[in-house]
Design a protein around this motif. Structure first.
Motif, PDB file in Angstrom:
ATOM      1  N   LEU A 384      41.501  46.722  35.156  1.00 36.66           N
ATOM      2  CA  LEU A 384      41.100  46.599  36.556  1.00 36.66           C
ATOM      3  C   LEU A 384      42.080  45.721  37.330  1.00 36.66           C
ATOM      4  O   LEU A 384      42.347  45.970  38.515  1.00 36.66           O
ATOM      5  N   ALA A 385      42.626  44.712  36.683  1.00 39.66           N
ATOM      6  CA  ALA A 385      43.643  43.889  37.344  1.00 39.66           C
ATOM      7  C   ALA A 385      44.886  44.708  37.654  1.00 39.66           C
ATOM      8  O   ALA A 385      45.516  44.543  38.713  1.00 39.66           O
ATOM      9  N   LYS A 388      43.996  47.076  40.556  1.00 44.89           N
ATOM     10  CA  LYS A 388      43.570  46.430  41.798  1.00 44.89           C
ATOM     11  C   LYS A 388      44.543  46.619  42.955  1.00 44.89           C
ATOM     12  O   LYS A 388      44.115  46.983  44.063  1.00 44.89           O
ATOM     13  N   GLU A 392      43.224  48.575  46.250  1.00 44.02           N
ATOM     14  CA  GLU A 392      43.078  47.786  47.473  1.00 44.02           C
ATOM     15  C   GLU A 392      44.115  48.145  48.535  1.00 44.02           C
ATOM     16  O   GLU A 392      44.063  47.615  49.644  1.00 44.02           O
ATOM     17  N   LEU A 410      32.916  48.540  42.486  1.00 43.90           N
ATOM     18  CA  LEU A 410      34.219  47.884  42.358  1.00 43.90           C
ATOM     19  C   LEU A 410      34.191  46.490  42.977  1.00 43.90           C
ATOM     20  O   LEU A 410      34.826  45.558  42.460  1.00 43.90           O
ATOM     21  N   HIS A 413      33.298  43.845  40.727  1.00 44.26           N
ATOM     22  CA  HIS A 413      34.368  43.449  39.803  1.00 44.26           C
ATOM     23  C   HIS A 413      35.534  42.805  40.547  1.00 44.26           C
ATOM     24  O   HIS A 413      36.635  42.709  40.008  1.00 44.26           O
ATOM     25  N   ILE A 415      37.117  43.824  43.345  1.00 46.64           N
ATOM     26  CA  ILE A 415      38.093  44.731  43.949  1.00 46.64           C
ATOM     27  C   ILE A 415      37.604  45.150  45.322  1.00 46.64           C
ATOM     28  O   ILE A 415      36.507  45.704  45.458  1.00 46.64           O
ATOM     29  N   ARG A 416      38.409  44.901  46.351  1.00 48.95           N
ATOM     30  CA  ARG A 416      38.086  45.290  47.724  1.00 48.95           C
ATOM     31  C   ARG A 416      38.695  46.671  47.967  1.00 48.95           C
ATOM     32  O   ARG A 416      39.841  46.809  48.393  1.00 48.95           O
TER      33      ARG A 416
END
Length: 911
Positions: A384-385, A388, A392, A410, A413, A415-416
């Protein structure tokens, strides 16, 4: 595919009835109903393609009574008369079946079940394997090793073990089981209070119905008493339930060979019912690339081929992930879908993500499958990093189906999610809000001819249903990848259609898509509630409900169940002699809600008490008891879900909890709003459009008097009363203003003089005089209504100020009641839909201001024409002015938009 069955028998009457109630009420441009007809034809086509049997029979019920009616005069007496628009579809369906070359059977004096039972039994004797396509539980008694059932509505297939699993008894005990539980639809008497569990228990203990009847004295309890009291009628119930297997038929199973279809006749019929999908499958060679593509998308054979050719990958290695990440970064647009641990977005955690860039190719990235033996997966936090920055990035365009849910998950977690370009659910909704449901499974079947894998197929059902993280990747990966793939395919089907209509495209791109992140932020913010206040209200409501019960008992002269229509009917009409207002389809005196209201209006005490009891009980169960339990453990706030693709007119709806339906006309409902409170240091601000639908009516109609009244800032209801009664505004009484208000709002909802008379409690003649005078004083309104009816009848849809369309399939219907209902909708929809569009535009503008300037303001609720905010105490005045300005600038009308603003320590104070 291998031909598992030699003979397929179709219960056509049963499916036509079920399709009528399950599918949208479609009609062609002539106003002829087609929805159920097309549904059954698609099912026949799918059955033929899937099983390719040597023999196939389509069986209908014959008109008129059967031998069961001779056994029991009240057999099926509970069934209401067949609706006209269903009856009109029977003969066309039969004609099309004949044109398809399929053997059609209609045998008088017996039911379709008996014909099917006879043919299946003969086929089994001849060594043939038979599949019966039906949704009727009675036919489970026919199941053997060579006779199976399939319900094509849900694709459930029943063999002998399946019957035992579903009903708790083997096929040979189904008749006994049905005799005990009875059938309210067919009016077959059973044993009162003997439900499926009791029937299964008794048959398990006693073997069969005969042995159970012989030992009825050994059955204890009230249900045992019921069994003994009804022993005499059980043999009749068994006769009625038993399917005949010896009907004298002219055709044998081997005679049911499909013939060559009559292509010309089918083409004529398909053109008449205006089914492009059926036409596309009929044509051997498409006339153009568009037609060819349509055929490929809608043909079941093509669908099966597509499934076989789909390239669905599973990302389990860092190398595979980096390869797909690079592809996503280079893609102009990609579809994304999340699989999670829960449906509630505040509790849901990501289990995996799926992606698609090209149709037929997709990948599933599992991140948290935790079942025993699950393969090693990439670390969720690290993946996810890495994703991201892409997720985003507002310049990297994304597509999804109901992306707001994925956006919320999301966000949980960190995440925008940005870059939302398309949502296939909203594309379908904007193209036609009334055509169907807008979930992916429905859309895939309707527009792609593709049956998606159902979640229940891989997760199971009920209490034993698995969470997604417990589903094996062998099943989970194709399911998840299919979601992304089908979403992309739907987008490619919908987007060209939206591009062909500038107004719909603008509505979609300028309102619906930008609203997704606005609603997501509101949902995750939630609203704070005072649980102590609600608990106190619950206690008070419980006391009042109990007191109302006692009062009702006293008026009735005895205790009774206030929720039982049967007991209420006995007291009303047999004991108290109350007048019969209306009757049920069977002719019994009705105790419906409208009947209770009418009796209460006429001064009868008991109906009033029952209505009061029901209203308070509903408030308690729906709100005061439930809301405290719905608070999120982490935030301490209640988080609703807003739905963009539900209401046909464009209005938002909400659920869990439903904030749109908190009643405010009664004091108890307004009290519930007191429990909606701000955080310490904040206050609640409610900004509500004033009479927005009437203002839109003035704008659309262009009526000079209405325009002048709004332009001058008059009280529109007082102004209307003054016009109708020929008075100066200051001479209008409170009752005259109330009547004028009912007329103003009633007319925009298409209310008749009869409805107005009911609402005002006056004679119909007097109400009609009010309406006539109103239209005489506001001729522009009458001209607008006549114009909109004509336009709707011509175009089959109406539009809002911003181009949103509401299709009206019943606008030219032969049934007067349905046609008039569509006409009322045609008048109201442009106003209600325009109001919905305006507040959505306001929400987008206000949210943009909040995101841009970061004032101490939170937009936390939308309820119809009202927005609710949480604002720090020191910013209330400045924020109020800005919010009012933004909302009043959301549309330019011929009359000013006015927003009323209130502030308080709770929602009730602010409203």
């Amino acid at each position: 595919m291998s031909k598992l069955y030699d003979l397929v028998l179709l219960d056509a009457s049963g499916y036509l009835f079920r399709a009528y109630h399950a599918l949208p009420k479609l009609s062609n441009s002539r106003g002829e109903p087609t929805g159920a007809l097309v549904g059954v034809l698609n099912m026949i086509r799918n059955l033929s393609e899937r099983y390719q049997p040597r023999y196939l029979g389509v069986v209908f019920d014959a008109p008129g009574p059967t031998f069961r009616n001779a056994l029991f005069a009240d057999y099926k007496a509970n069934r209401p008369e067949m609706p006209d628009d269903l009856r009109q579809q029977i003969e066309p369906l039969r004609e099309i079946v004949r044109a398809l070359g399929l053997p059609l059977l209609i045998v008088p004096e017996v039911e379709a079940d008996d014909v099917i039972g006879t043919l299946a039994t003969r086929a089994e004797a001849a060594g043939l394997r038979t599949l019966i396509s039906t949704g009727d539980k009675d036919l489970a008694q026919l199941v053997t090793d060579r006779i199976h059932l399939v319900n094509t509505m849900n694709d459930n297939l029943l063999d002998p073990e399946g019957v035992r699993e579903k009903f708790g008894v083997p096929p040979e005990r189904i008749v006994d089981y049905l005799s005990l539980v009875g059938d309210s639809v067919d009016n077959i008497p059973g044993v009162p209070k003997c439900g499926p569990k009791t029937a299964v228990k008794w048959l398990g203990e006693h073997g069969d119905l005969d042995n159970l009847m012989a030992h009825a004295d050994h059955i204890g309890g009230k249900v045992g008493e019921n069994l003994r009291a009804n022993l005499a009628q059980l043999p009749l119930a068994r006769q009625l339930t038993t399917i005949k297997r010896d009907v004298a038929l002219e055709l044998a199973p081997e005679d049911l060979t499909p013939a060559e279809p009559d292509t010309d006749s089918l083409r004529t019929w398909y053109q008449r019912i205006e089914s492009r999908r059926l036409l596309a499958t009929l044509e051997a060679v498409a006339d153009s690339e568009t037609a060819s593509a349509l055929e490929q998308q809608t043909s079941p054979k093509a669908d099966q081929a597509n499934k076989a050719e789909s390239d669905y990958q599973v990302i389990l290695t860092e190398e595979a992930f980096q390869r797909w990440l690079a592809r996503l970064q280079e893609a102009e647009l990609f579809a994304i879908d999340s699989e999670t641990t829960a449906l509630e977005y505040m509790q849901a955690e990501i289990v995996g993500l799926s992606f698609a860039i090209e149709p037929g190719e997709a990948a599933y990235l599992p991140l948290a499958h935790r079942y025993p033996g699950a393969p090693e997966q990439l670390d969720r936090d690290q993946v996810l990093a890495a994703l991201k920055p892409l997720l985003e990035d507002p310049t990297r365009l994304k597509l999804g189906q109901n992306l707001k849910y994925d956006m919320n998950v999301l966000a949980g977690h960190g995440i925008r999610f940005q870059g939302i370009a398309h949502d296939s659910m909203l594309q379908s909704y904007v193209l036609d809000s009334t055509a169907s449901r807008h979930d992916m499974d429905t859309l895939a079947l309707k527009y792609l001819g593709h049956k998606c894998t159902a979640f229940e197929d891989i997760a199971g059902k009920g209490a034993k249903q698995l969470c997604f993280d417990q589903i094996a990747l062998e099943q989970a990966a194709p399911y998840a990848a299919e979601d992304a793939d089908i979403t992309l395919q739907l987008h490619r089907r919908f987007w060209p259609r939206l591009e062909q209509n500038e107004r719909l495209q603008a509505l979609y791109q300028d309102i619906e898509i930008p609203l997704i992140p606005v609603l997501s932020r509101m949902e995750r913010l939630g609203v704070r509630i005072d649980a102590d206040e609600l608990n106190q209200q619950s206690r008070e409501l419980a006391e009042r409900v109990a007191a109302l019960e006692q009062q009702a008992y006293e008026v009735a002269g005895r205790p009774f169940n206030l929720g039982s229509p049967k007991q209420i009917g006995a007291i009303f009409f047999d004991e108290l002699g109350l007048p019969v207002v209306s009757r049920t389809p069977k002719g019994a005196p009705s105790t419906s809600e409208s009947v209770l209201e009418k009796l209460a209006e006429d001064g009868h005490e008991l109906p009033r008490l029952i209505l009061e009891h029901r209203g308070l009980s509903k408030l308690r169960s729906t709100y005061t008891d439930k809301l405290p339990r719905m608070r999120d453990a982490r935030t301490g706030r209640v988080h609703t879900s807003y739905h963009q693709a539900v209401a046909a007119t464009g209005r938002l709806s909400s659920s869990d909890p439903n904030l749109q339906n908190i009643p405010i006309r009664r004091e108890e409902g307004r009290l519930i709003r007191r429990a909606f409170i701000p955080e310490p240091g904040y206050r609640l601000l409610a900004a509500d459009y004033s009479q927005i639908e009437l203002r839109i009516m003035a704008h659309l109609s262009g009526d000079e008097r209405l325009l002048a009244a709004f332009a001058e800032g008059q009280d529109i209801h007082r102004a209307t009363a003054a016009e109708i009664h020929g008075l100066a505004p200051d001479e209008v009484t409170a009752d005259q203003r109330r009547s004028a208000k009912a007329i103003n709002f009633g007319l925009i909802y298409g209310m008749s003089a009869f409805g107005l008379a009911r609402q005002l409690g006056i004679e119909r003649r007097e109400a009609q005089a009010y309406v006539n005078t109103y239209f005489a004083r506001y001729p522009g309104v009458k001209a607008f209504m006549e114009r909109i009816r004509e336009q709707a009848a011509r175009d089959h849809y109406v539009e809002t100020l911003f181009g949103r369309r509401l299709y009206l399939p019943d606008i030219n219907h032969q049934n007067q009641q349905r046609r008039q209902g569509a006409e009322r909708t045609a008048i109201n929809a442009p106003m209600q839909g325009s109001a919905a569009d305006i507040i959505k535009r306001a929400m987008i503008a206000v949210d943009a201001w909040i995101e841009r300037e970061r004032p101490p303001v939170r937009m936390i609720m939308q309820v119809h024409d009202e927005l609710v905010f949480e604002i720090t105490e020191d910013a209330v005045e400045s924020a109020s002015d800005r919010i009012r300005t933004l909302m009043q600038s959301a549309a330019e009308l011929k009359v000013p938009l006015i927003v009323d603003v209130g502030v308080g320590e709770n929602w009730d104070e602010a409203h």
